[in-house]
Write a protein that holds these residues in place. Structure first.
Motif, PDB file in Angstrom:
ATOM      1  N   VAL A 102      22.683  16.651   8.271  1.00  0.00           N
ATOM      2  CA  VAL A 102      22.501  16.963   6.764  1.00  0.00           C
ATOM      3  C   VAL A 102      21.046  16.974   6.430  1.00  0.00           C
ATOM      4  O   VAL A 102      20.409  17.888   5.977  1.00  0.00           O
ATOM      5  N   PHE A 103      20.202  15.938   6.928  1.00  0.00           N
ATOM      6  CA  PHE A 103      18.923  15.893   6.484  1.00  0.00           C
ATOM      7  C   PHE A 103      17.873  16.913   7.267  1.00  0.00           C
ATOM      8  O   PHE A 103      17.923  16.571   8.623  1.00  0.00           O
ATOM      9  N   ARG A 104      17.110  17.789   6.788  1.00  0.00           N
ATOM     10  CA  ARG A 104      16.145  18.537   7.551  1.00  0.00           C
ATOM     11  C   ARG A 104      14.886  18.372   7.034  1.00  0.00           C
ATOM     12  O   ARG A 104      13.981  19.178   7.303  1.00  0.00           O
ATOM     13  N   GLY A 105      14.504  17.204   6.496  1.00  0.00           N
ATOM     14  CA  GLY A 105      13.048  16.751   6.183  1.00  0.00           C
ATOM     15  C   GLY A 105      12.404  16.119   7.293  1.00  0.00           C
ATOM     16  O   GLY A 105      12.751  16.329   8.548  1.00  0.00           O
ATOM     17  N   ARG A 106      11.158  15.195   6.970  1.00  0.00           N
ATOM     18  CA  ARG A 106      10.412  14.497   7.550  1.00  0.00           C
ATOM     19  C   ARG A 106      10.854  13.012   7.492  1.00  0.00           C
ATOM     20  O   ARG A 106      11.633  12.653   6.704  1.00  0.00           O
ATOM     21  N   TYR A 107      10.344  12.165   8.336  1.00  0.00           N
ATOM     22  CA  TYR A 107      10.721  10.623   8.474  1.00  0.00           C
ATOM     23  C   TYR A 107       9.003  10.098   8.343  1.00  0.00           C
ATOM     24  O   TYR A 107       8.275  10.537   8.755  1.00  0.00           O
ATOM     25  N   HIS A 108       9.539   8.793   7.909  1.00  0.00           N
ATOM     26  CA  HIS A 108       8.239   7.788   8.112  1.00  0.00           C
ATOM     27  C   HIS A 108       8.781   6.438   8.235  1.00  0.00           C
ATOM     28  O   HIS A 108       9.475   5.833   7.494  1.00  0.00           O
ATOM     29  N   ALA A 109       8.495   5.792   9.593  1.00  0.00           N
ATOM     30  CA  ALA A 109       8.935   4.691   9.889  1.00  0.00           C
ATOM     31  C   ALA A 109       7.969   3.421   9.598  1.00  0.00           C
ATOM     32  O   ALA A 109       6.840   3.632   9.911  1.00  0.00           O
ATOM     33  N   LEU A 110       8.227   2.644   8.775  1.00  0.00           N
ATOM     34  CA  LEU A 110       7.541   1.399   8.265  1.00  0.00           C
ATOM     35  C   LEU A 110       7.250   0.708   9.354  1.00  0.00           C
ATOM     36  O   LEU A 110       6.300  -0.255   9.274  1.00  0.00           O
ATOM     37  N   GLY A 111       7.970   0.367  10.398  1.00  0.00           N
ATOM     38  CA  GLY A 111       7.689  -0.624  11.472  1.00  0.00           C
ATOM     39  C   GLY A 111       8.379  -2.110  10.883  1.00  0.00           C
ATOM     40  O   GLY A 111       7.815  -2.948  11.715  1.00  0.00           O
ATOM     41  N   GLY A 112       9.255  -2.182  10.056  1.00  0.00           N
ATOM     42  CA  GLY A 112       9.866  -3.408   9.743  1.00  0.00           C
ATOM     43  C   GLY A 112      10.075  -3.343   8.074  1.00  0.00           C
ATOM     44  O   GLY A 112       9.864  -2.340   7.583  1.00  0.00           O
ATOM     45  N   ARG A 113      10.075  -4.410   7.592  1.00  0.00           N
ATOM     46  CA  ARG A 113      10.414  -4.551   6.073  1.00  0.00           C
ATOM     47  C   ARG A 113       9.753  -5.950   5.681  1.00  0.00           C
ATOM     48  O   ARG A 113       9.386  -6.872   6.396  1.00  0.00           O
ATOM     49  N   ILE A 114       9.480  -5.942   4.514  1.00  0.00           N
ATOM     50  CA  ILE A 114       8.752  -7.230   3.852  1.00  0.00           C
ATOM     51  C   ILE A 114       9.724  -8.441   4.027  1.00  0.00           C
ATOM     52  O   ILE A 114      10.969  -8.495   3.705  1.00  0.00           O
ATOM     53  N   SER A 115       9.260  -9.370   4.517  1.00  0.00           N
ATOM     54  CA  SER A 115      10.159 -10.657   5.065  1.00  0.00           C
ATOM     55  C   SER A 115       9.032 -11.866   4.927  1.00  0.00           C
ATOM     56  O   SER A 115       8.788 -12.112   5.954  1.00  0.00           O
ATOM     57  N   PRO A 116       8.803 -12.472   3.842  1.00  0.00           N
ATOM     58  CA  PRO A 116       8.198 -13.718   3.702  1.00  0.00           C
ATOM     59  C   PRO A 116       8.496 -14.875   4.891  1.00  0.00           C
ATOM     60  O   PRO A 116       7.618 -15.438   5.209  1.00  0.00           O
ATOM     61  N   LEU A 117       9.950 -14.821   4.847  1.00  0.00           N
ATOM     62  CA  LEU A 117      10.419 -15.925   5.767  1.00  0.00           C
ATOM     63  C   LEU A 117       9.978 -15.923   7.287  1.00  0.00           C
ATOM     64  O   LEU A 117       9.579 -16.692   8.250  1.00  0.00           O
ATOM     65  N   ASP A 118       9.740 -14.421   7.555  1.00  0.00           N
ATOM     66  CA  ASP A 118       9.357 -14.146   9.015  1.00  0.00           C
ATOM     67  C   ASP A 118       7.844 -13.886   9.074  1.00  0.00           C
ATOM     68  O   ASP A 118       7.206 -13.093   9.863  1.00  0.00           O
ATOM     69  N   HIS A 119       7.173 -14.126   7.820  1.00  0.00           N
ATOM     70  CA  HIS A 119       5.687 -13.868   7.850  1.00  0.00           C
ATOM     71  C   HIS A 119       5.349 -12.533   7.843  1.00  0.00           C
ATOM     72  O   HIS A 119       4.155 -12.122   8.374  1.00  0.00           O
ATOM     73  N   VAL A 120       6.137 -11.391   7.345  1.00  0.00           N
ATOM     74  CA  VAL A 120       5.760 -10.222   7.344  1.00  0.00           C
ATOM     75  C   VAL A 120       5.757  -9.738   5.828  1.00  0.00           C
ATOM     76  O   VAL A 120       6.527  -9.589   4.971  1.00  0.00           O
ATOM     77  N   GLY A 121       4.254  -9.217   5.572  1.00  0.00           N
ATOM     78  CA  GLY A 121       3.931  -8.980   4.322  1.00  0.00           C
ATOM     79  C   GLY A 121       3.728  -7.178   4.218  1.00  0.00           C
ATOM     80  O   GLY A 121       3.888  -6.564   5.091  1.00  0.00           O
ATOM     81  N   PRO A 122       3.421  -6.655   3.074  1.00  0.00           N
ATOM     82  CA  PRO A 122       3.167  -5.262   2.917  1.00  0.00           C
ATOM     83  C   PRO A 122       2.156  -4.796   3.862  1.00  0.00           C
ATOM     84  O   PRO A 122       2.163  -3.635   4.478  1.00  0.00           O
ATOM     85  N   GLU A 123       1.039  -5.553   4.070  1.00  0.00           N
ATOM     86  CA  GLU A 123       0.086  -5.134   5.005  1.00  0.00           C
ATOM     87  C   GLU A 123       0.417  -5.188   6.357  1.00  0.00           C
ATOM     88  O   GLU A 123      -0.472  -4.466   7.059  1.00  0.00           O
ATOM     89  N   ASP A 124       1.341  -5.661   6.733  1.00  0.00           N
ATOM     90  CA  ASP A 124       1.890  -5.542   8.207  1.00  0.00           C
ATOM     91  C   ASP A 124       2.608  -4.579   8.285  1.00  0.00           C
ATOM     92  O   ASP A 124       3.093  -4.222   9.463  1.00  0.00           O
ATOM     93  N   LEU A 125       3.088  -3.638   7.264  1.00  0.00           N
ATOM     94  CA  LEU A 125       3.940  -2.313   7.540  1.00  0.00           C
ATOM     95  C   LEU A 125       3.046  -1.191   7.496  1.00  0.00           C
ATOM     96  O   LEU A 125       1.783  -1.393   6.845  1.00  0.00           O
TER      97      LEU A 125
END
Length: 203
Positions: A102-125
């Protein structure tokens, strides 16, 4: 009397196999012994392929998918719709979407998601890379295809707020995705409907 154990080389192999996701101590032991005893194991071939993958495969600098070239097959395809960028958490979520056809566009993988409990913030993505892509490629729509759990919702809302300053429409996948579920567990029909029924994000 001294307790008998496998030779150090076998123990080392079992130890490395245990590090693989989903492989426990007993499974690691069975795999190690199979590699030693089975005629079909071809351990040297397995070793060669692992080394080749490690040395040649890398993340696409544009979208984050796997590639052995300067760009992955998707980013290098000039027939893709450059007006659409679908944002996902991990590059492994690209193939389930591609299988829908269905989708014929392009992609962008963030490499994760914001998760304070796992010490992952916006700057890590790979959020800054997404902003740079939007400015350079000027797509008309950004589709947020993130998980529907708490972390996925938080990441979607963060991106929607961030992107409202840019001249781009931000939408998200709609019906069909179960609460708390990820893309890699959804079937092709569910993903097709979710893509077709995406809704605008309000910030």
């Amino acid at each position: 009397m001294k307790r008998v154990a496998y030779p150090a080389a076998i123990q080392a192999l079992i130890g490395e196999l245990k590090r693989l996701p989903g492989i426990g101590p007993r499974s690691a032991e069975r795999i190690a012994l199979w590699m030693l005893q089975s005629r079909d194991a071809r351990p040297l071939e397995v070793s060669r392929v692992i080394r080749e993958v490690h040395e040649s495969v890398r993340a696409c600098p544009r979208c984050g998918f796997f590639t052995t070239d300067a760009l992955c097959e998707i980013c290098a395809d000039t027939t893709r719709d450059a007006a659409l960028i679908c944002v996902i958490e991990q590059p492994t979520e690209i193939l389930p979407l591609e299988r829908t056809g269905v989708f014929r566009g392009r992609y962008h993988a963030l490499g994760g998601r914001i998760s304070p409990l796992d010490h992952v913030g916006p700057e890590d993505l790979r959020i800054d890379a997404l902003i740079d892509r939007i400015k350079a490629e000027t797509p008309s729509e950004i589709i947020l295809a993130l998980g529907s759990d708490v972390e996925g919702e938080a990441t979607s809302n963060y991106l929607a707020t961030l992107l409202r300053e840019l001249p781009v429409t931000v939408t998200r996948l709609a019906q069909g995705l179960p609460a708390g579920g990820g893309l890699e567990h959804a079937d092709e029909l569910t993903l097709s409907r979710a893509l077709a029924g995406r809704t605008a994000m309000k910030s």
